[in-house]
Design an enzyme around this catalytic site. Sequence first.
Site, short mmCIF file in Angstrom:
data_model
loop_
_atom_site.label_atom_id
_atom_site.label_comp_id
_atom_site.label_asym_id
_atom_site.label_seq_id
_atom_site.Cartn_x
_atom_site.Cartn_y
_atom_site.Cartn_z
N GLY A 169 0.79 -1.37 -0.13
CA GLY A 169 0.09 -0.02 -0.01
C GLY A 169 0.79 1.04 0.20
O GLY A 169 0.62 2.15 0.56
N SER B 231 1.33 3.26 -2.54
CA SER B 231 1.06 4.28 -3.45
C SER B 231 0.42 5.46 -2.87
O SER B 231 0.34 6.69 -3.51
CB SER B 231 -0.07 3.63 -4.48
OG SER B 231 -1.17 3.19 -3.67
N ARG B 232 -0.20 5.40 -1.69
CA ARG B 232 -1.01 6.61 -1.15
C ARG B 232 -0.80 6.60 0.23
O ARG B 232 -0.31 5.82 1.03
CB ARG B 232 -2.42 6.46 -1.51
CG ARG B 232 -3.00 6.46 -3.06
CD ARG B 232 -4.33 6.42 -3.07
NE ARG B 232 -5.00 5.14 -3.21
CZ ARG B 232 -5.87 4.75 -2.26
NH1 ARG B 232 -6.29 5.81 -1.40
NH2 ARG B 232 -6.38 3.46 -2.05
N ASN C 242 1.74 -2.30 5.50
CA ASN C 242 0.99 -1.18 5.63
C ASN C 242 -0.53 -1.10 4.86
O ASN C 242 -1.49 -0.58 5.33
CB ASN C 242 1.70 0.10 5.07
CG ASN C 242 0.66 1.17 4.93
OD1 ASN C 242 0.54 2.03 5.88
ND2 ASN C 242 0.27 1.39 3.62
N SER D 169 -3.38 0.12 14.58
CA SER D 169 -4.02 1.06 14.63
C SER D 169 -4.62 1.46 16.08
O SER D 169 -4.79 0.10 16.72
CB SER D 169 -5.46 0.90 13.70
OG SER D 169 -6.43 2.11 13.97
N TYR E 4 -12.60 -3.67 11.45
CA TYR E 4 -11.55 -3.11 11.30
C TYR E 4 -10.68 -3.26 12.62
O TYR E 4 -9.44 -3.61 12.59
CB TYR E 4 -11.63 -1.58 10.84
CG TYR E 4 -10.50 -0.77 10.85
CD1 TYR E 4 -9.71 -0.81 9.52
CD2 TYR E 4 -9.89 0.07 11.66
CE1 TYR E 4 -8.49 0.02 9.40
CE2 TYR E 4 -8.83 0.73 11.80
CZ TYR E 4 -8.12 0.71 10.56
OH TYR E 4 -6.73 1.53 10.38
N ALA F 209 -11.05 -5.72 14.80
CA ALA F 209 -10.52 -7.26 14.95
C ALA F 209 -9.53 -7.26 14.21
O ALA F 209 -8.46 -8.18 14.62
CB ALA F 209 -11.76 -7.88 14.78
N LYS G 128 -7.00 -5.41 13.10
CA LYS G 128 -5.79 -4.65 13.64
C LYS G 128 -5.49 -5.30 15.03
O LYS G 128 -4.04 -5.56 15.17
CB LYS G 128 -6.11 -3.13 13.98
CG LYS G 128 -6.30 -2.43 12.44
CD LYS G 128 -5.03 -2.64 11.66
CE LYS G 128 -5.22 -1.83 10.32
NZ LYS G 128 -4.00 -1.92 9.42
N ILE H 5 -4.69 9.98 11.44
CA ILE H 5 -3.64 10.64 10.54
C ILE H 5 -4.39 11.04 9.30
O ILE H 5 -5.40 10.72 8.53
CB ILE H 5 -2.59 9.65 10.20
CG1 ILE H 5 -2.17 8.89 11.24
CG2 ILE H 5 -1.54 10.08 9.46
CD1 ILE H 5 -1.45 9.65 12.24
P1 NAP Z 1 -4.98 5.04 2.19
O1 NAP Z 1 -4.72 6.24 1.93
O2 NAP Z 1 -6.62 4.44 2.09
O3 NAP Z 1 -4.17 3.90 1.27
C1 NAP Z 1 -4.36 2.51 1.30
C2 NAP Z 1 -3.21 1.83 0.88
O4 NAP Z 1 -3.45 0.48 0.56
C3 NAP Z 1 -3.22 2.20 -0.84
O5 NAP Z 1 -1.87 2.09 -1.23
C4 NAP Z 1 -3.92 1.15 -1.45
O6 NAP Z 1 -3.43 0.60 -2.80
C5 NAP Z 1 -3.59 -0.12 -0.47
N1 NAP Z 1 -4.26 -1.26 -0.65
C6 NAP Z 1 -5.67 -1.44 -0.50
N2 NAP Z 1 -6.17 -2.73 -0.61
C7 NAP Z 1 -4.97 -3.43 -0.95
C8 NAP Z 1 -4.76 -4.63 -1.41
N3 NAP Z 1 -5.82 -5.51 -1.46
N4 NAP Z 1 -3.58 -5.08 -1.91
C9 NAP Z 1 -2.45 -3.96 -1.96
N5 NAP Z 1 -2.76 -2.79 -1.50
C10 NAP Z 1 -3.75 -2.33 -1.04
O7 NAP Z 1 -4.95 4.42 4.04
P2 NAP Z 1 -3.98 4.96 4.76
O8 NAP Z 1 -4.81 5.99 5.81
O9 NAP Z 1 -2.67 5.54 4.38
O10 NAP Z 1 -3.82 3.88 5.88
C11 NAP Z 1 -2.59 2.90 5.82
C12 NAP Z 1 -2.52 1.95 6.75
O11 NAP Z 1 -2.69 2.62 7.99
C13 NAP Z 1 -3.69 0.86 6.75
O12 NAP Z 1 -3.40 -0.25 7.20
C14 NAP Z 1 -4.83 1.51 7.98
O13 NAP Z 1 -5.40 0.55 8.54
C15 NAP Z 1 -3.71 2.05 8.84
N6 NAP Z 1 -4.14 3.13 9.69
C16 NAP Z 1 -4.49 4.70 9.12
C17 NAP Z 1 -4.99 5.37 10.14
C18 NAP Z 1 -5.33 6.80 9.37
O14 NAP Z 1 -5.69 7.75 10.08
N7 NAP Z 1 -5.29 7.03 8.26
C19 NAP Z 1 -4.93 5.28 11.56
C20 NAP Z 1 -4.43 3.83 11.70
C21 NAP Z 1 -4.23 3.19 10.96
P3 NAP Z 1 -4.23 1.56 -4.22
O15 NAP Z 1 -3.75 2.78 -4.13
O16 NAP Z 1 -3.71 0.67 -5.40
O17 NAP Z 1 -5.70 1.20 -3.88
#
Ligand code: NAP
Length: 247
Positions: free
Chosen positions: A12, A14-15, A90, A142, A155, A157, A159, A188
């Site tokens: 993950g 890419s973003r 990630n 998380s 979600y 469960a 994590k 975040i």
């Molecule tokens: P995000 O901006 O939605 O990005 C999700 C990333 O995961 C993207 O690169 C996406 O790829 C990739 N992805 C999704 N499904 C996938 C799959 N089946 N196989 C491979 N890649 C996949 O998410 P984020 O907010 O950065 O979160 C990243 C991590 O941090 C996650 O595990 C999330 O649970 C955790 N987290 C986030 C927060 C927060 O506040 N944002 C808080 C706690 C934990 P594509 O771009 O190709 O779709």
Amino acid sequence: MRLKGRTALVTGGSRGIGRAIALALGEEGADVAVNYVSSEGPARDVVENIKKMGRRAILAQADVGDYPDTFRMAQEVLREFGHLDILVNNAGINSDKSFVKMDHASWRKVLAINLDGVFNCTKVFIDPMLKQNYGRVVNITSVIGQIGNFGQANYAASKAGVAAFTKSLAKELAGKGVTVNAVAPGFIETEMVEGIPEKVRQKLLDQIPLKRFGRAEEVARSVVYICSADGDYITGAELSINGGLLM
Ligand code: NAP
């Protein structure tokens, strides 16, 4: 440069948080494979940015929830880099609904990517890491896995499962050169959090002692810390980056 000569894969990448982690690892000297499932353009942009730093960087497309696809990706990464030192699990999604409204498909999808995905990626890289007697596995969990949340039973469960997996694996692999840790972000500023309605955002901010959401780069720096020599004595930890939301 704390990671000079290391090779890394960020799922993950890419973003959002994964993008920041991939860039931070590159800045510290690592060659980076950037995994994504469908956003090829954004993933390519991360790869180009890392190449501009003078590092090797490659695209590593795969659905981490799919074991054969993940295995194929691992072979490509190992062929390209020769070996892998750092694995950052990630990739993650959410599919929020109160439990009464949550259907089985949404439960399975979140568990398949967030929990099975961590198993799949770790499984396909662990043997080569053990052979080289070195590896750094960092799983992004998380705060929700630690405290639960309305509408996020699937979600939370997933994590909490990753956190328990992290500790078990850390115990199994300690002494074999491989450390396994988790980083648990709070809220975040990424697309995941941008989707939260303004009223709820304000309520959340009221609960965060530092009175702001975190930045992806702040999570990325903690991953660099764990993967660098500074983190050599850390294993089985779940490092909180949450502005004091849980203490
Ligand atoms: P995000 O901006 O939605 O990005 C999700 C990333 O995961 C993207 O690169 C996406 O790829 C990739 N992805 C999704 N499904 C996938 C799959 N089946 N196989 C491979 N890649 C996949 O998410 P984020 O907010 O950065 O979160 C990243 C991590 O941090 C996650 O595990 C999330 O649970 C955790 N987290 C986030 C927060 C927060 O506040 N944002 C808080 C706690 C934990 P594509 O771009 O190709 O779709």
